[in-house]
Write a protein that holds these residues in place. Structure first.
Motif, mmCIF file in Angstrom:
data_model
loop_
_atom_site.group_PDB
_atom_site.id
_atom_site.type_symbol
_atom_site.label_atom_id
_atom_site.label_comp_id
_atom_site.label_asym_id
_atom_site.label_seq_id
_atom_site.Cartn_x
_atom_site.Cartn_y
_atom_site.Cartn_z
ATOM 1 N N ALA A 37 0.978 -1.137 -0.129
ATOM 2 C CA ALA A 37 0.538 0.184 -0.506
ATOM 3 C C ALA A 37 1.025 1.277 0.414
ATOM 4 O O ALA A 37 0.792 2.059 -0.447
ATOM 5 C CB ALA A 37 -0.895 0.455 1.550
ATOM 6 N N ARG A 40 2.088 1.707 -3.738
ATOM 7 C CA ARG A 40 1.090 3.061 -3.843
ATOM 8 C C ARG A 40 0.544 3.931 -3.661
ATOM 9 O O ARG A 40 -0.326 4.545 -4.679
ATOM 10 C CB ARG A 40 -0.137 2.068 -4.015
ATOM 11 C CG ARG A 40 0.267 0.108 -4.652
ATOM 12 C CD ARG A 40 -0.456 -0.909 -4.457
ATOM 13 N NE ARG A 40 -0.528 -1.974 -5.236
ATOM 14 C CZ ARG A 40 -0.601 -2.872 -6.452
ATOM 15 N NH1 ARG A 40 -1.186 -1.595 -7.431
ATOM 16 N NH2 ARG A 40 -0.712 -3.774 -5.898
ATOM 17 N N LEU A 41 0.613 4.223 -2.083
ATOM 18 C CA LEU A 41 0.540 5.183 -1.744
ATOM 19 C C LEU A 41 1.140 6.448 -1.780
ATOM 20 O O LEU A 41 0.848 7.927 -1.973
ATOM 21 C CB LEU A 41 -0.164 5.656 -0.968
ATOM 22 C CG LEU A 41 -1.467 4.378 -1.059
ATOM 23 C CD1 LEU A 41 -1.682 3.797 0.765
ATOM 24 C CD2 LEU A 41 -2.767 5.323 -1.259
ATOM 25 N N LEU A 53 -9.287 6.883 -2.629
ATOM 26 C CA LEU A 53 -8.807 5.977 -3.552
ATOM 27 C C LEU A 53 -10.495 5.164 -4.204
ATOM 28 O O LEU A 53 -10.657 5.087 -3.197
ATOM 29 C CB LEU A 53 -7.628 5.210 -2.498
ATOM 30 C CG LEU A 53 -7.259 5.161 -2.009
ATOM 31 C CD1 LEU A 53 -6.824 4.437 -1.162
ATOM 32 C CD2 LEU A 53 -5.983 5.687 -2.986
ATOM 33 N N GLY A 55 -11.216 2.630 -5.235
ATOM 34 C CA GLY A 55 -11.429 0.920 -4.797
ATOM 35 C C GLY A 55 -12.481 0.192 -5.413
ATOM 36 O O GLY A 55 -12.048 -0.790 -5.542
ATOM 37 N N THR A 56 -13.496 0.748 -5.630
ATOM 38 C CA THR A 56 -14.412 -0.352 -6.464
ATOM 39 C C THR A 56 -14.619 -0.470 -7.855
ATOM 40 O O THR A 56 -15.065 -1.243 -7.776
ATOM 41 C CB THR A 56 -15.857 0.457 -5.487
ATOM 42 O OG1 THR A 56 -16.329 1.415 -6.445
ATOM 43 C CG2 THR A 56 -16.240 0.363 -4.337
ATOM 44 N N ALA A 57 -13.734 0.239 -8.188
ATOM 45 C CA ALA A 57 -13.260 0.206 -10.068
ATOM 46 C C ALA A 57 -12.730 -1.139 -9.329
ATOM 47 O O ALA A 57 -12.647 -2.162 -8.649
ATOM 48 C CB ALA A 57 -12.974 1.333 -10.605
ATOM 49 N N ALA A 58 -11.746 -0.889 -10.770
ATOM 50 C CA ALA A 58 -11.141 -2.083 -11.380
ATOM 51 C C ALA A 58 -10.053 -1.808 -9.861
ATOM 52 O O ALA A 58 -8.406 -1.903 -10.740
ATOM 53 C CB ALA A 58 -10.465 -2.364 -12.563
ATOM 54 N N GLY A 59 -9.510 -1.246 -9.095
ATOM 55 C CA GLY A 59 -8.415 -0.988 -7.920
ATOM 56 C C GLY A 59 -7.324 -1.809 -7.717
ATOM 57 O O GLY A 59 -7.753 -3.092 -7.669
ATOM 58 N N TRP A 60 -6.926 -1.513 -7.143
ATOM 59 C CA TRP A 60 -5.462 -2.592 -6.575
ATOM 60 C C TRP A 60 -6.229 -2.756 -5.519
ATOM 61 O O TRP A 60 -5.795 -4.515 -4.510
ATOM 62 C CB TRP A 60 -4.378 -2.273 -6.224
ATOM 63 C CG TRP A 60 -4.428 -0.772 -5.714
ATOM 64 C CD1 TRP A 60 -4.307 0.854 -6.658
ATOM 65 C CD2 TRP A 60 -3.748 -0.067 -4.572
ATOM 66 N NE1 TRP A 60 -4.009 1.827 -5.447
ATOM 67 C CE2 TRP A 60 -4.151 1.009 -4.544
ATOM 68 C CE3 TRP A 60 -3.590 -1.143 -3.768
ATOM 69 C CZ2 TRP A 60 -3.601 1.462 -3.530
ATOM 70 C CZ3 TRP A 60 -3.509 -0.419 -2.110
ATOM 71 C CH2 TRP A 60 -3.585 0.612 -2.257
ATOM 72 N N LEU A 61 -7.010 -2.149 -4.407
ATOM 73 C CA LEU A 61 -7.290 -2.500 -2.900
ATOM 74 C C LEU A 61 -7.526 -4.200 -2.760
ATOM 75 O O LEU A 61 -8.704 -3.667 -3.361
ATOM 76 C CB LEU A 61 -7.246 -1.033 -2.462
ATOM 77 C CG LEU A 61 -8.208 -1.401 -0.554
ATOM 78 C CD1 LEU A 61 -6.663 -0.714 -0.080
ATOM 79 C CD2 LEU A 61 -9.045 -0.213 -0.403
ATOM 80 N N PRO A 64 -12.812 -4.357 -1.332
ATOM 81 C CA PRO A 64 -12.745 -2.839 -1.167
ATOM 82 C C PRO A 64 -14.188 -2.768 -0.200
ATOM 83 O O PRO A 64 -14.780 -3.870 -0.508
ATOM 84 C CB PRO A 64 -12.677 -1.922 -2.000
ATOM 85 C CG PRO A 64 -13.163 -3.139 -3.614
ATOM 86 C CD PRO A 64 -12.277 -4.334 -2.641
ATOM 87 N N VAL A 68 -17.986 1.917 1.958
ATOM 88 C CA VAL A 68 -17.200 3.486 2.556
ATOM 89 C C VAL A 68 -15.890 3.828 1.410
ATOM 90 O O VAL A 68 -15.113 2.589 0.563
ATOM 91 C CB VAL A 68 -16.074 2.611 3.738
ATOM 92 C CG1 VAL A 68 -14.760 3.071 4.003
ATOM 93 C CG2 VAL A 68 -16.898 1.587 4.937
ATOM 94 N N ILE A 156 -4.761 6.394 6.261
ATOM 95 C CA ILE A 156 -5.741 6.260 5.731
ATOM 96 C C ILE A 156 -7.153 6.602 6.620
ATOM 97 O O ILE A 156 -7.645 6.545 7.739
ATOM 98 C CB ILE A 156 -5.652 4.729 5.843
ATOM 99 C CG1 ILE A 156 -4.902 4.239 4.761
ATOM 100 C CG2 ILE A 156 -7.642 4.288 5.377
ATOM 101 C CD1 ILE A 156 -4.991 4.106 3.385
ATOM 102 N N ARG A 158 -11.196 7.128 6.595
ATOM 103 C CA ARG A 158 -12.289 5.979 5.976
ATOM 104 C C ARG A 158 -13.890 7.040 5.997
ATOM 105 O O ARG A 158 -13.790 7.226 7.311
ATOM 106 C CB ARG A 158 -12.854 4.123 6.113
ATOM 107 C CG ARG A 158 -10.837 3.679 6.199
ATOM 108 C CD ARG A 158 -11.262 2.073 6.349
ATOM 109 N NE ARG A 158 -11.019 1.435 5.869
ATOM 110 C CZ ARG A 158 -9.852 0.919 6.225
ATOM 111 N NH1 ARG A 158 -8.675 1.484 7.348
ATOM 112 N NH2 ARG A 158 -8.611 -0.019 5.427
#
Lengths: 188, 199
Positions: A37, A40-41, A53, A55-61, A64, A68, A156, A158
């Motif tokens: 992390a 990447r950050l 971030l 994260g819900t799309a094609a993210g690396w997390l 997710p 949130v 982070i 949230r």
């Protein structure tokens, strides 16, 4: 010593060394990883606000939470203590501090906010000593000061959107969290 | 053969030792961080949690796995994530089956329940919903909730499952006092995942 004896001794030495290599590799991994992390950050350290971030799309997390909204700021305390300021906005909001290779060393939620504001200052032990030495005793600081285990890490943020209609407000809340570098206390 | 090995110099044994150390040491290190966290697992009522992930004294294996996956765990002060990969009878969750997640949750300011596919992404279905939050879910008069996981529409709280594949459910409790004491939870204080049927 017979050849078999030599072979057994060499094998035992190899096994003992393998144990050391194993432990060394496990301990070193967080410092050499490129997909962690913090690596990447790293780009988020330039901004004065937390960066969202997605994260819900094609993210690396991995895994997710779609409800949130996550924001991050990476820091390097060589430039001075990092001040994190957030406003409570009625949504669930939490701040966690992650040190390089040392896990989560501090976490709190907006419940800890004083009069609707959360102000944290992350510093090294030396910066804390200097700040305390130069502080005006009649005007004690209201900041929550946290000593970081090492110089680099990331913060982070949230914010939970309990309903889809709160997403926009949650994204605004993430982006409104400030991560600014405080001036270094004067060494004198 | 023996005559050949008698002529081996000590250097050959040293090289053999070093090669063995490197191959075994790096191999086992790689193998031990490939999968899920090997230590610090708390299993309670069908759910699995790794509370130490969100603490300062996280173990070195978990630290190495976090570095490899890039995951950002919840701090214990933020909340705790509970994972279910199997139903109440221990069978792996399969998108082809119908399930019912029902019960109550421990005290928490908010919770979310999310379904993930085998790739670790929230499920993508025509319903465009991969989970519920505690504010959205409909409960009965006693405060119990039921969430139906099925491909076809169900009455009440319904989460559509994808056509096929393994499923994982993660229940995240935000701002909860139980994060550090999961193993002392009363029986029945976590929801159960029951299988209703398979085609």
């Amino acid at each position: 010593m017979t050849d078999l004896g030599r072979f057994i001794v060499a094998t035992l030495c190899g096994l003992a060394l393998a144990g050391m290599v194993h432990i060394g590799a496990i301990l070193a991994m967080p410092f050499f990883a490129e997909g962690d992390a913090l690596s990447r950050l790293r780009a988020t350290s330039a901004s004065n606000n937390a960066e969202l971030l997605d994260g819900t799309a094609a993210g690396w997390l991995p895994t997710p939470d779609p409800a949130v909204m996550v924001g991050a700021c990476a820091y390097n305390l060589d430039e001075g203590p990092l001040r994190i300021s957030a406003r409570a906005r009625g949504l669930f909001q939490s701040v966690s501090l992650h040190g390089r290779g040392s896990g989560v060393y501090y976490a709190l939620t907006d419940r800890a906010a004083v009069r609707g504001a959360l102000d944290l200052v992350i510093m090294t032990q030396r910066q804390l000593d200097l700040t305390q030495a130069t502080e005006d005793e009649d005007e004690p600081s209201r900041d929550l000061r946290i000593v970081a285990p090492n110089r680099t890490g990331f913060v982070i943020v949230r914010v939970l959107a309990a309903f889809p209609s709160q997403r926009a407000a949650a994204i605004d809340a993430v982006r409104a969290v400030g991560c600014t570098t405080d001036p270094l206390p004067n060494e004198s | 053969m023996l005559a050949l090995s008698r002529s081996l110099p000590p250097l050959a044994y040293a090289l053999y030792s070093l090669a063995l150390a490197l191959i075994l040491g790096l191999g086992t290190a790689y193998w031990s961080v490939r999968g899920t966290y090997p230590l610090g697992r708390t299993q309670t009522q069908g759910w699995t949690a790794f509370p130490k992930l969100g603490a300062r004294d996280v173990d070195p294996y978990a630290r190495a796995i976090l570095a490899r996956t890039g995951d950002i765990p919840l701090g214990l002060g933020e909340g705790i994530a509970l994972l279910a990969e199997a139903d109440s009878e221990g069978r792996a969750l399969d998108a082809a089956c119908r399930y019912r997640i029902s019960g109550i949750t421990p005290v928490a300011r908010f919770w979310t329940l999310t379904l993930y596919g085998p790739d670790g992404r929230p499920v993508r279905t025509e319903l465009e919903r991969s989970g519920f939050t505690s504010a959205e879910v409909v409960r009965d008069a006693e405060g119990h909730f039921e969430i139906a996981l099925a491909r076809l529409p169900q009455a009440g709280n319904w989460l559509q499952t994808p056509a096929q594949g393994r499923l994982r459910a993660i229940l995240r409790l935000y701002d909860t006092p139980v994060a550090g004491s999961l193993s002392w939870l009363d029986p029945g204080s976590l929801p159960t995942v029951r299988r209703e049927g398979c085609p």
